[in-house]
Write a protein that holds these residues in place. Structure first.
Motif, PDB file in Angstrom:
ATOM      1  N   ARG A  64      -8.307   2.814 -10.602  1.00  0.00           N
ATOM      2  CA  ARG A  64      -9.515   2.973  -9.780  1.00  0.00           C
ATOM      3  C   ARG A  64     -10.566   3.772 -10.531  1.00  0.00           C
ATOM      4  O   ARG A  64     -11.738   3.408 -10.547  1.00  0.00           O
ATOM      5  CB  ARG A  64      -9.171   3.697  -8.475  1.00  0.00           C
ATOM      6  CG  ARG A  64      -8.488   2.861  -7.466  1.00  0.00           C
ATOM      7  CD  ARG A  64      -8.295   3.657  -6.194  1.00  0.00           C
ATOM      8  NE  ARG A  64      -7.303   3.004  -5.360  1.00  0.00           N
ATOM      9  CZ  ARG A  64      -6.544   3.624  -4.483  1.00  0.00           C
ATOM     10  NH1 ARG A  64      -6.659   4.923  -4.306  1.00  0.00           N
ATOM     11  NH2 ARG A  64      -5.666   2.956  -3.772  1.00  0.00           N
ATOM     12  N   ARG A 100       0.814  -1.222   0.000  1.00  0.00           N
ATOM     13  CA  ARG A 100       0.000   0.000   0.000  1.00  0.00           C
ATOM     14  C   ARG A 100       0.844   1.267   0.000  1.00  0.00           C
ATOM     15  O   ARG A 100       0.485   2.236  -0.646  1.00  0.00           O
ATOM     16  CB  ARG A 100      -0.935   0.013   1.202  1.00  0.00           C
ATOM     17  CG  ARG A 100      -2.100  -0.932   1.022  1.00  0.00           C
ATOM     18  CD  ARG A 100      -3.141  -0.715   2.060  1.00  0.00           C
ATOM     19  NE  ARG A 100      -2.665  -1.194   3.354  1.00  0.00           N
ATOM     20  CZ  ARG A 100      -3.441  -1.411   4.384  1.00  0.00           C
ATOM     21  NH1 ARG A 100      -4.721  -1.176   4.304  1.00  0.00           N
ATOM     22  NH2 ARG A 100      -2.960  -1.849   5.507  1.00  0.00           N
ATOM     23  N   GLU A 101       1.936   1.265   0.716  1.00  0.00           N
ATOM     24  CA  GLU A 101       2.705   2.508   0.849  1.00  0.00           C
ATOM     25  C   GLU A 101       3.836   2.635  -0.157  1.00  0.00           C
ATOM     26  O   GLU A 101       3.973   3.660  -0.804  1.00  0.00           O
ATOM     27  CB  GLU A 101       3.224   2.632   2.278  1.00  0.00           C
ATOM     28  CG  GLU A 101       2.079   2.816   3.266  1.00  0.00           C
ATOM     29  CD  GLU A 101       2.545   2.975   4.683  1.00  0.00           C
ATOM     30  OE1 GLU A 101       3.719   3.298   4.904  1.00  0.00           O
ATOM     31  OE2 GLU A 101       1.722   2.765   5.586  1.00  0.00           O
ATOM     32  N   GLU A 129      -9.533  -4.860   1.089  1.00  0.00           N
ATOM     33  CA  GLU A 129      -8.535  -3.900   0.615  1.00  0.00           C
ATOM     34  C   GLU A 129      -8.586  -3.677  -0.904  1.00  0.00           C
ATOM     35  O   GLU A 129      -7.631  -3.193  -1.489  1.00  0.00           O
ATOM     36  CB  GLU A 129      -7.133  -4.340   1.059  1.00  0.00           C
ATOM     37  CG  GLU A 129      -6.980  -4.318   2.564  1.00  0.00           C
ATOM     38  CD  GLU A 129      -5.595  -4.673   3.054  1.00  0.00           C
ATOM     39  OE1 GLU A 129      -4.623  -4.618   2.273  1.00  0.00           O
ATOM     40  OE2 GLU A 129      -5.480  -5.026   4.239  1.00  0.00           O
ATOM     41  N   LYS A 130      -9.728  -3.997  -1.503  1.00  0.00           N
ATOM     42  CA  LYS A 130      -9.873  -3.758  -2.943  1.00  0.00           C
ATOM     43  C   LYS A 130      -9.706  -2.269  -3.226  1.00  0.00           C
ATOM     44  O   LYS A 130     -10.223  -1.431  -2.498  1.00  0.00           O
ATOM     45  CB  LYS A 130     -11.242  -4.228  -3.436  1.00  0.00           C
ATOM     46  CG  LYS A 130     -11.396  -4.074  -4.935  1.00  0.00           C
ATOM     47  CD  LYS A 130     -12.692  -4.659  -5.434  1.00  0.00           C
ATOM     48  CE  LYS A 130     -12.750  -4.511  -6.946  1.00  0.00           C
ATOM     49  NZ  LYS A 130     -13.874  -5.220  -7.512  1.00  0.00           N
ATOM     50  N   GLY A 131      -8.963  -1.952  -4.259  1.00  0.00           N
ATOM     51  CA  GLY A 131      -8.723  -0.564  -4.611  1.00  0.00           C
ATOM     52  C   GLY A 131      -7.502   0.035  -3.931  1.00  0.00           C
ATOM     53  O   GLY A 131      -7.037   1.087  -4.314  1.00  0.00           O
ATOM     54  N   GLN A 132      -6.974  -0.655  -2.920  1.00  0.00           N
ATOM     55  CA  GLN A 132      -5.790  -0.166  -2.222  1.00  0.00           C
ATOM     56  C   GLN A 132      -4.516  -0.786  -2.766  1.00  0.00           C
ATOM     57  O   GLN A 132      -3.421  -0.321  -2.479  1.00  0.00           O
ATOM     58  CB  GLN A 132      -5.888  -0.469  -0.724  1.00  0.00           C
ATOM     59  CG  GLN A 132      -7.059   0.204  -0.050  1.00  0.00           C
ATOM     60  CD  GLN A 132      -7.176  -0.185   1.404  1.00  0.00           C
ATOM     61  OE1 GLN A 132      -6.192  -0.505   2.063  1.00  0.00           O
ATOM     62  NE2 GLN A 132      -8.392  -0.164   1.924  1.00  0.00           N
ATOM     63  N   ARG A 133      -4.669  -1.854  -3.521  1.00  0.00           N
ATOM     64  CA  ARG A 133      -3.528  -2.599  -4.048  1.00  0.00           C
ATOM     65  C   ARG A 133      -3.804  -2.989  -5.493  1.00  0.00           C
ATOM     66  O   ARG A 133      -4.947  -3.086  -5.904  1.00  0.00           O
ATOM     67  CB  ARG A 133      -3.288  -3.885  -3.250  1.00  0.00           C
ATOM     68  CG  ARG A 133      -3.024  -3.667  -1.779  1.00  0.00           C
ATOM     69  CD  ARG A 133      -2.985  -4.999  -1.039  1.00  0.00           C
ATOM     70  NE  ARG A 133      -2.857  -4.823   0.380  1.00  0.00           N
ATOM     71  CZ  ARG A 133      -1.713  -4.649   1.015  1.00  0.00           C
ATOM     72  NH1 ARG A 133      -0.580  -4.637   0.345  1.00  0.00           N
ATOM     73  NH2 ARG A 133      -1.677  -4.507   2.315  1.00  0.00           N
ATOM     74  N   ARG A 188       4.374   0.584  -2.821  1.00  0.00           N
ATOM     75  CA  ARG A 188       3.947   0.086  -4.128  1.00  0.00           C
ATOM     76  C   ARG A 188       4.867  -1.001  -4.687  1.00  0.00           C
ATOM     77  O   ARG A 188       4.871  -1.251  -5.882  1.00  0.00           O
ATOM     78  CB  ARG A 188       3.796   1.220  -5.151  1.00  0.00           C
ATOM     79  CG  ARG A 188       3.008   2.439  -4.683  1.00  0.00           C
ATOM     80  CD  ARG A 188       1.716   2.162  -4.005  1.00  0.00           C
ATOM     81  NE  ARG A 188       0.720   1.569  -4.869  1.00  0.00           N
ATOM     82  CZ  ARG A 188      -0.460   1.128  -4.432  1.00  0.00           C
ATOM     83  NH1 ARG A 188      -0.780   1.227  -3.180  1.00  0.00           N
ATOM     84  NH2 ARG A 188      -1.314   0.586  -5.261  1.00  0.00           N
ATOM     85  N   GLU A 207      -6.277  -8.894   1.450  1.00  0.00           N
ATOM     86  CA  GLU A 207      -5.457  -8.095   0.541  1.00  0.00           C
ATOM     87  C   GLU A 207      -5.739  -8.355  -0.934  1.00  0.00           C
ATOM     88  O   GLU A 207      -5.482  -7.485  -1.765  1.00  0.00           O
ATOM     89  CB  GLU A 207      -3.964  -8.338   0.822  1.00  0.00           C
ATOM     90  CG  GLU A 207      -3.536  -7.838   2.182  1.00  0.00           C
ATOM     91  CD  GLU A 207      -2.055  -7.996   2.450  1.00  0.00           C
ATOM     92  OE1 GLU A 207      -1.282  -8.312   1.510  1.00  0.00           O
ATOM     93  OE2 GLU A 207      -1.653  -7.799   3.617  1.00  0.00           O
TER      94      GLU A 207
END
Length: 190
Positions: A176, A44-45, A120-124, A47, A73
């Motif tokens: 996204r 997440r942070e 966590e969909k959309g975060q990774r 990438r 995740e």
């Protein structure tokens, strides 16, 4: 408190082994032979390409916690081995800004299903890769070796392709937006 591996863990579920923090991870795979694929997720942070991982969970065995991380995740279901196939270490950036060495026990997860939505969909970003692509995409040398050993492949020096670049925050934002527009476009008016 002692977990299922006999290692002591503190009240937050963050096990320590010899002064190092310990996490659990799933190594998601599907297919056989030349069709074998490994799923990597972006962190997440930073990438970077990684495998789903997290801290041990109270009330769950290590392999169950690894399977839970794969769901949270990456939206994966599957059959996970109870025994780790190996471990690797990496430096985790803590909230304080300090870096801690973390040991990660890795459990293979044969993927049998993929959810449309997950926590966590959309975060990774998720990507299925060949074992060679996956091994070269991860930054941790021990994880690279673990993937090649698991898949039974070798990475000769002269045949190493360039690793896939980790997704940039701009690319993630565009993906996204594309998903949202596609979802809205596909809806019928009431």
């Amino acid at each position: 408190m002692t977990d299922t591996t006999g290692k002591r863990s503190n009240s937050q579920g963050k096990a320590k082994t010899g002064g190092k923090r310990r996490q659990v991870a799933a190594l998601p795979w599907r297919g056989l032979g030349d069709d074998l694929r490994i799923l990597l997720v972006s962190s997440r942070e930073t990438r970077r390409w990684v495998i789903p991982k997290g801290w041990p969970m109270k009330g769950k065995t290590d392999h169950q916690a690894a399977a839970q991380e794969a769901y949270e995740e990456a939206g994966l279901d599957g059959v996970i081995l109870e025994g780790a196939v190996g471990e690797y270490e990496y430096l985790k950036r803590m909230r304080s800004g300090a870096a801690r060495l973390v040991k990660v026990d890795v459990f293979p997860l044969q993927v049998t299903g993929e959810h449309q939505t997950w926590p966590e969909k959309g975060q990774r970003v998720l990507q299925w890769m060949s074992p060679v692509e996956a091994a070269l995409a991860v930054q941790e040398p021990q994880l690279r070796l673990l993937i090649t050993r698991f898949a039974g492949v070798e990475l000769p020096q002269d045949e190493r392709p360039d690793p896939l670049p980790a997704p940039t925050p701009v690319r993630v934002a565009l993906q996204r937006l594309r998903r949202r527009v596609t979802a809205l476009w596909g809806r019928t008016p009431h």
